[in-house]
Design a protein around this motif. Structure first.
Motif, PDB file in Angstrom:
ATOM      1  N   SER A  55      44.802  54.305  19.774  1.00 29.50           N
ATOM      2  CA  SER A  55      45.756  55.047  20.456  1.00 29.50           C
ATOM      3  C   SER A  55      45.306  56.613  20.301  1.00 29.50           C
ATOM      4  O   SER A  55      45.889  57.434  20.930  1.00 29.50           O
ATOM      5  CB  SER A  55      47.215  54.998  19.620  1.00 29.50           C
ATOM      6  N   ASP A  56      44.318  57.182  19.423  1.00 34.26           N
ATOM      7  CA  ASP A  56      43.842  58.432  19.232  1.00 34.26           C
ATOM      8  C   ASP A  56      43.086  58.699  20.159  1.00 34.26           C
ATOM      9  O   ASP A  56      42.405  59.796  20.043  1.00 34.26           O
ATOM     10  CB  ASP A  56      43.748  58.634  17.819  1.00 34.26           C
ATOM     11  N   VAL A  57      42.555  58.038  21.242  1.00 34.86           N
ATOM     12  CA  VAL A  57      41.421  58.199  22.119  1.00 34.86           C
ATOM     13  C   VAL A  57      41.917  58.139  23.724  1.00 34.86           C
ATOM     14  O   VAL A  57      42.790  57.342  23.784  1.00 34.86           O
ATOM     15  CB  VAL A  57      40.162  57.664  21.881  1.00 34.86           C
ATOM     16  N   ASP A  58      41.298  58.680  24.454  1.00 38.14           N
ATOM     17  CA  ASP A  58      41.649  58.352  25.912  1.00 38.14           C
ATOM     18  C   ASP A  58      41.008  57.322  26.332  1.00 38.14           C
ATOM     19  O   ASP A  58      39.570  57.166  26.083  1.00 38.14           O
ATOM     20  CB  ASP A  58      41.247  59.553  26.795  1.00 38.14           C
ATOM     21  N   HIS A  59      41.311  56.427  27.166  1.00 37.97           N
ATOM     22  CA  HIS A  59      40.552  55.378  27.693  1.00 37.97           C
ATOM     23  C   HIS A  59      40.171  55.492  29.189  1.00 37.97           C
ATOM     24  O   HIS A  59      41.421  55.980  30.092  1.00 37.97           O
ATOM     25  CB  HIS A  59      41.570  53.857  27.332  1.00 37.97           C
ATOM     26  N   VAL A  60      39.296  54.893  29.542  1.00 39.90           N
ATOM     27  CA  VAL A  60      39.120  55.285  31.141  1.00 39.90           C
ATOM     28  C   VAL A  60      39.600  53.922  31.807  1.00 39.90           C
ATOM     29  O   VAL A  60      39.100  52.801  31.399  1.00 39.90           O
ATOM     30  CB  VAL A  60      37.605  55.306  31.392  1.00 39.90           C
ATOM     31  N   VAL A  61      40.383  53.670  32.827  1.00 33.69           N
ATOM     32  CA  VAL A  61      41.077  52.811  33.503  1.00 33.69           C
ATOM     33  C   VAL A  61      39.859  52.287  34.607  1.00 33.69           C
ATOM     34  O   VAL A  61      39.525  53.294  35.437  1.00 33.69           O
ATOM     35  CB  VAL A  61      42.149  53.066  34.215  1.00 33.69           C
ATOM     36  N   LEU A  62      39.105  51.199  34.515  1.00 34.64           N
ATOM     37  CA  LEU A  62      38.369  50.779  35.155  1.00 34.64           C
ATOM     38  C   LEU A  62      38.719  50.087  36.626  1.00 34.64           C
ATOM     39  O   LEU A  62      37.934  50.042  37.677  1.00 34.64           O
ATOM     40  CB  LEU A  62      37.439  49.748  34.481  1.00 34.64           C
ATOM     41  N   GLU A  63      39.944  49.527  36.478  1.00 36.53           N
ATOM     42  CA  GLU A  63      40.566  48.844  37.529  1.00 36.53           C
ATOM     43  C   GLU A  63      42.039  48.759  37.443  1.00 36.53           C
ATOM     44  O   GLU A  63      42.551  48.748  36.123  1.00 36.53           O
ATOM     45  CB  GLU A  63      40.080  47.609  37.817  1.00 36.53           C
ATOM     46  N   ILE A  64      42.859  48.455  38.565  1.00 37.30           N
ATOM     47  CA  ILE A  64      44.191  48.601  38.286  1.00 37.30           C
ATOM     48  C   ILE A  64      44.603  47.199  39.000  1.00 37.30           C
ATOM     49  O   ILE A  64      44.188  46.931  40.162  1.00 37.30           O
ATOM     50  CB  ILE A  64      44.930  49.826  39.165  1.00 37.30           C
ATOM     51  N   TYR A  65      45.584  46.583  38.370  1.00 34.59           N
ATOM     52  CA  TYR A  65      45.965  45.151  39.014  1.00 34.59           C
ATOM     53  C   TYR A  65      47.718  45.220  38.950  1.00 34.59           C
ATOM     54  O   TYR A  65      48.159  45.446  37.900  1.00 34.59           O
ATOM     55  CB  TYR A  65      45.375  43.938  38.400  1.00 34.59           C
ATOM     56  N   ALA A  66      48.237  45.454  40.182  1.00 37.50           N
ATOM     57  CA  ALA A  66      49.738  45.599  40.355  1.00 37.50           C
ATOM     58  C   ALA A  66      50.196  44.095  40.938  1.00 37.50           C
ATOM     59  O   ALA A  66      50.064  43.783  42.201  1.00 37.50           O
ATOM     60  CB  ALA A  66      50.004  46.579  41.259  1.00 37.50           C
ATOM     61  N   LYS A  67      50.929  43.486  39.934  1.00 38.13           N
ATOM     62  CA  LYS A  67      51.591  42.209  40.455  1.00 38.13           C
ATOM     63  C   LYS A  67      52.493  42.311  41.309  1.00 38.13           C
ATOM     64  O   LYS A  67      53.421  43.160  40.921  1.00 38.13           O
ATOM     65  CB  LYS A  67      51.839  41.350  39.162  1.00 38.13           C
ATOM     66  N   SER A  68      52.603  41.314  42.171  1.00 39.08           N
ATOM     67  CA  SER A  68      53.817  41.351  43.320  1.00 39.08           C
ATOM     68  C   SER A  68      55.226  41.351  42.576  1.00 39.08           C
ATOM     69  O   SER A  68      56.201  41.847  42.947  1.00 39.08           O
ATOM     70  CB  SER A  68      53.699  40.736  44.380  1.00 39.08           C
ATOM     71  N   ASP A  69      55.246  40.663  41.573  1.00 35.36           N
ATOM     72  CA  ASP A  69      56.211  39.975  40.888  1.00 35.36           C
ATOM     73  C   ASP A  69      56.581  40.374  39.332  1.00 35.36           C
ATOM     74  O   ASP A  69      57.033  39.661  38.525  1.00 35.36           O
ATOM     75  CB  ASP A  69      56.518  38.626  40.908  1.00 35.36           C
ATOM     76  N   GLY A  70      55.622  41.256  38.803  1.00 33.63           N
ATOM     77  CA  GLY A  70      55.598  41.558  37.671  1.00 33.63           C
ATOM     78  C   GLY A  70      54.919  43.061  37.291  1.00 33.63           C
ATOM     79  O   GLY A  70      55.037  43.965  38.021  1.00 33.63           O
ATOM     80  N   PRO A  71      54.409  43.239  35.972  1.00 33.10           N
ATOM     81  CA  PRO A  71      54.122  44.689  35.612  1.00 33.10           C
ATOM     82  C   PRO A  71      52.729  44.891  36.261  1.00 33.10           C
ATOM     83  O   PRO A  71      51.892  44.077  36.944  1.00 33.10           O
ATOM     84  CB  PRO A  71      53.722  44.684  34.171  1.00 33.10           C
ATOM     85  N   THR A  72      52.440  46.208  36.281  1.00 26.26           N
ATOM     86  CA  THR A  72      51.129  46.583  36.516  1.00 26.26           C
ATOM     87  C   THR A  72      50.071  46.632  35.283  1.00 26.26           C
ATOM     88  O   THR A  72      50.583  46.948  34.137  1.00 26.26           O
ATOM     89  CB  THR A  72      51.112  48.059  37.160  1.00 26.26           C
ATOM     90  N   TYR A  73      48.951  46.141  35.719  1.00 26.86           N
ATOM     91  CA  TYR A  73      47.920  46.109  34.339  1.00 26.86           C
ATOM     92  C   TYR A  73      46.709  47.065  34.769  1.00 26.86           C
ATOM     93  O   TYR A  73      46.209  47.312  35.817  1.00 26.86           O
ATOM     94  CB  TYR A  73      47.383  44.817  34.203  1.00 26.86           C
ATOM     95  N   PHE A  74      46.184  47.791  33.731  1.00 26.45           N
ATOM     96  CA  PHE A  74      44.908  48.659  33.568  1.00 26.45           C
ATOM     97  C   PHE A  74      43.713  47.543  33.116  1.00 26.45           C
ATOM     98  O   PHE A  74      43.918  47.140  31.946  1.00 26.45           O
ATOM     99  CB  PHE A  74      44.990  49.748  32.878  1.00 26.45           C
ATOM    100  N   ARG A  75      42.751  47.555  33.870  1.00 29.09           N
ATOM    101  CA  ARG A  75      41.468  46.772  32.925  1.00 29.09           C
ATOM    102  C   ARG A  75      40.660  47.893  32.101  1.00 29.09           C
ATOM    103  O   ARG A  75      40.274  49.095  33.012  1.00 29.09           O
ATOM    104  CB  ARG A  75      40.658  46.175  33.787  1.00 29.09           C
ATOM    105  N   ILE A  76      40.889  47.796  31.117  1.00 26.40           N
ATOM    106  CA  ILE A  76      40.205  48.768  30.189  1.00 26.40           C
ATOM    107  C   ILE A  76      38.647  48.058  29.406  1.00 26.40           C
ATOM    108  O   ILE A  76      38.748  47.054  29.022  1.00 26.40           O
ATOM    109  CB  ILE A  76      40.867  49.220  29.208  1.00 26.40           C
ATOM    110  N   ASP A  77      37.506  48.737  29.170  1.00 30.51           N
ATOM    111  CA  ASP A  77      36.740  48.297  28.371  1.00 30.51           C
ATOM    112  C   ASP A  77      36.890  48.609  26.627  1.00 30.51           C
ATOM    113  O   ASP A  77      36.540  50.114  26.729  1.00 30.51           O
ATOM    114  CB  ASP A  77      35.435  48.647  28.801  1.00 30.51           C
TER     115      ASP A  77
END
Length: 113
Positions: A7-29
């Motif tokens: 939680s003490d570093v910035d993470h680069v979002v590699l991809e975004i997945y927005a479900k039509s019926d649910g939350p949005t997700y960030f793909r992070i390495d």
């Protein structure tokens, strides 16, 4: 191997997945040998308004949206990646490098918004 995100570093979002019926997700390495994974976007603060130049938008027949490199949206890409297929691994590393390069030196998200 589960590697928690720090939680003490910035993470680069590699991809975004927005479900039509649910939350949005960030793909992070998460690094440390762990595979890239989807994380609920509600647990993150956006620190940059910039988007990588290689991102494109893909919509599914069910109304979900993916925003990320088009190569990653091809049928079976993530299955091939997690099965260890070298072509998928090479494509992942290639586009991850582009995204990280685009993220360095980006303007921070204005705090007044």
């Amino acid at each position: 191997m589960d590697v928690p995100l720090r939680s003490d570093v910035d993470h680069v979002v590699l991809e975004i997945y927005a479900k039509s019926d649910g939350p949005t997700y960030f793909r992070i390495d998460p690094g440390q040998g762990a595979a890239p994974a989807l994380f609920d976007s509600r647990y993150f603060d956006i620190t940059s308004a910039e988007m990588p130049r290689c991102w494109s938008l893909r919509a599914t027949n069910h109304g979900s949206l993916f925003i990320g490199p088009s190569a990653w949206g091809s049928a079976g890409f993530w299955e091939d990646y997690f099965d260890g297929k070298s072509q998928a691994r090479t494509e992942y590393e290639r586009w991850k490098a582009v995204i990280i390069e685009d993220s360095t030196g980006t303007e921070p998200f204005p705090s007044s918004l």
